[in-house]
Design a protein around this motif. Structure first.
Motif, mmCIF file in Angstrom:
data_model
loop_
_atom_site.group_PDB
_atom_site.id
_atom_site.type_symbol
_atom_site.label_atom_id
_atom_site.label_comp_id
_atom_site.label_asym_id
_atom_site.label_seq_id
_atom_site.Cartn_x
_atom_site.Cartn_y
_atom_site.Cartn_z
ATOM 1 N N GLY A 16 -28.433 30.521 11.178
ATOM 2 C CA GLY A 16 -27.418 31.065 10.290
ATOM 3 C C GLY A 16 -26.173 30.208 10.219
ATOM 4 N N THR A 17 -26.063 29.205 11.106
ATOM 5 C CA THR A 17 -24.939 28.270 11.044
ATOM 6 C C THR A 17 -25.259 27.090 10.143
ATOM 7 N N ARG A 482 -28.710 32.883 4.956
ATOM 8 C CA ARG A 482 -27.355 32.827 5.525
ATOM 9 C C ARG A 482 -26.491 33.939 4.917
ATOM 10 N N TYR A 486 -25.008 35.665 8.242
ATOM 11 C CA TYR A 486 -23.606 35.290 8.444
ATOM 12 C C TYR A 486 -22.701 35.808 7.329
ATOM 13 N N THR A 500 -24.990 35.164 13.467
ATOM 14 C CA THR A 500 -25.588 33.863 13.764
ATOM 15 C C THR A 500 -26.175 33.902 15.171
#
Length: 542
Positions: A16-17, A482, A486, A500
């Motif tokens: 997710g980063t 994402r 996030y 994340t």
């Protein structure tokens, strides 16, 4: 160094980063992630008592965060003994035969509830009148809901049961439709539906608890670890939030639930009173801010537009609530520093609410607020950069596109130029805005893969438009995932804890049964969770 209790490994880990998966894993101790990365970084966290779970090619990722649900009503609507689903009915007659069959097989039900009607699939694309429903069921109250929950129908028995007459005034933000002679048609729009919902959605507590618990566990089985539960609840229970919190405390509702309650409560209550009202200590049910409607939807001309509708040139739609009341409440929430979400579908609604948030920033400073616009289905190009400029997030529910695509409901309503501005996922991301994804359950199901599919492919399930609907607004799989992790965490002011796979964050993890980055479109729709963990506790395993 403390050793991990569990290490989850895979050939495909999406943190997710970034925007792509890698081979590696996640180490968990207690309720926290203590390490995430390639295998060589995990080895030092493995001790003799560490459980190692290797998921091969399955996708390990943060728990999915559905940022926009009406969880309480959704629990009831998806209970097959409480309501009958009509979403696939292609004619009024088919829908009513199903309603009549449901009534015959549920003789103890006080109300006969039919949900998720898409009347644009019918020969006459209009919600049925009371007289039409009476031909099928006349001796018991019938209440029917359009898929978007903005238009409703009731038979004569239901109308009499709730006491509506031709003299009943329209409620604020709603219309009781009448014919040329002033007689009730049996069709109700927007807030007028609440006249019936107050009675329909107030079942016995054992039914409530069973439906809530069952729905939370179904969410876990889909990889969902957190939901945003937004006003309105569409139920008339005294305090459905307290029921959720009690179930969560007992372990019967394994889900984080972030509440966005009625914005207009700030007209009569002080901030500390609201915070106390929705304070559920030692649970995962948390108050995060306010939510309110401004308009309806384009397909039935209830969204508030800057220019007239292409297929109804006599109207631009109208606000579902007094815009000045919305403005005043937004400014007060901004003064308090409280996150606020507003349902904005028409381009005039979008522009108006962006103006309100801008005024709030001018009067009270930027502060820590993370306001959000919900749906954003028609955005004029000049308004696109304003989201990022103002720090306003965009909540999107891509499966809504697929509801409108088959019958060109959106295209016909707004015309080709404005249709090209619809659901501008890519444009909003490219502008620097935070985009967060959700379902709007129960307008559609809880299934997150439907939303991911819609965002990435913008294509009908049968593949009949393989190029996609305005394909320039497609986003990548990485961007979609994402936004569902996030992005949702950030929009809900929780990215410091969840969203994340990062060291120190809560161990909210899901493992999908396949690697979405290697899937054909139809396989994405089939994907589901193989393993779901919340705060280090396994809540689902296939």
């Amino acid at each position: 160094m403390d050793k991990a209790e569990v290490v989850i490994r895979s050939n495909a880990v999406f943190t997710g980063t970034g925007l792509a998966p890698f081979k590696g894993g996640v180490a968990v101790k207690g309720d926290k992630i203590v390490a995430c990365g390639e295998d060589k970084y995990l080895d030092t966290f493995i001790g003799p008592d560490t459980e190692i779970r290797d998921f091969g090619d399955k996708l390990v990722m943060p728990g999915l965060i559905d940022s926009h649900t009406h969880f309480a009503q959704g629990a009831f609507m998806t209970d097959p003994d409480f309501a009958v689903n009509l979403i696939d009915c292609t004619s009024f007659e088919q829908a009513m035969e199903r309603v009549r069959s449901f009534a015959d097989s549920h003789l103890d039900n006080e109300w006969i509830v039919g949900c998720q009607i898409i009347q644009f699939q019918w020969e006459i694309p209009e919600m049925p009148t009371a007289a039409m429903i009476d031909q099928y069921v006349s001796d018991r109250p019938v209440f029917l809901q359009q898929v978007d929950l903005h238009t409703f129908s009731a038979n004569s028995c239901a109308i009499n049961k709730v006491g509506v007459t031709r003299d009943t005034p329209d409620p604020a933000g709603g219309k009781i439709l009448k014919d040329a002679d002033g007689n009730l048609t049996g069709v109700f729009s927007n807030n007028a539906g609440a006249i019936f919902m107050d009675e329909v959605y107030n079942p016995a507590m054992d039914i409530v608890e069973a439906s809530f618990s069952k729905t939370a566990k179904r969410a876990n089985a889909l990889g969902i670890t957190t939901v945003g539960m937004v006003n309105p609840t569409f139920v008339s229970m005294d305090n459905p939030y307290a029921v959720l919190a009690d179930l969560n405390a007992r372990g019967d509702l394994p889900l984080r639930v972030f509440l966005y309650t009625d914005l207009f409560e700030n007209e009569r209550l002080e901030l500390h009173e609201i915070q106390e009202k929705y304070n559920f200590p030692d649970t995962q049910v948390e108050w995060h801010g306010f939510k309110q409607f401004l308009d309806g939807v384009c397909s039935d001309h209830t969204a508030w537009m800057l220019e007239p509708y292409s297929n109804a040139p006599e109207t631009c739609g109208e606000p579902a609530e007094d815009p000045e009341r919305i403005r005043a409440a937004i400014l007060k929430a901004t003064q308090w520093g409280v996150d606020t979400r507003i349902h904005t579908i028409g381009d005039r609604s979008v522009h108006f609410v962006l103006d309100c948030f801008k005024e709030g920033e001018r009067l009270h400073g930027k502060g820590e607020c993370r306001h959000s616009m919900e749906h954003n289905e028609t955005v004029q190009p000049e308004d696109l950069p304003r989201y990022a400029e103002l720090g306003v997030s965009a909540g999107m529910q891509p499966w809504h596109m697929l509801l409108d695509m088959p019958d060109r409901a959106k295209d016909d309503a707004v015309g080709p130029e404005r249709a090209a501005l619809s659901w501008p996922l890519h444009s909003l991301l490219a502008s620097g805005a935070c985009v967060h994804l959700g379902s709007d359950f129960p307008v559609v199901g809880l299934e997150p893969m439907e939303e991911i599919y819609g965002a990435v492919f913008r294509m009908l399930e049968d593949g009949s438009n393989p190029e996609g609907w305005f394909p320039e607004e497609r986003i990548t799989m990485g961007d979609a995932l994402r936004a569902y992790t996030y992005g949702s965490a950030y929009a809900m002011h929780a990215e410091d804890r969840i969203g994340t796979l990062s060291c120190g964050k809560q161990a909210d993890i899901c493992v999908l049964d396949r690697n979405l980055f290697d899937c054909a479109p139809e396989e994405v729709l089939e994907a589901t969770s193989a393993f779901t963990m919340i705060a280090g506790k396994v809540v689902f395993e296939a």
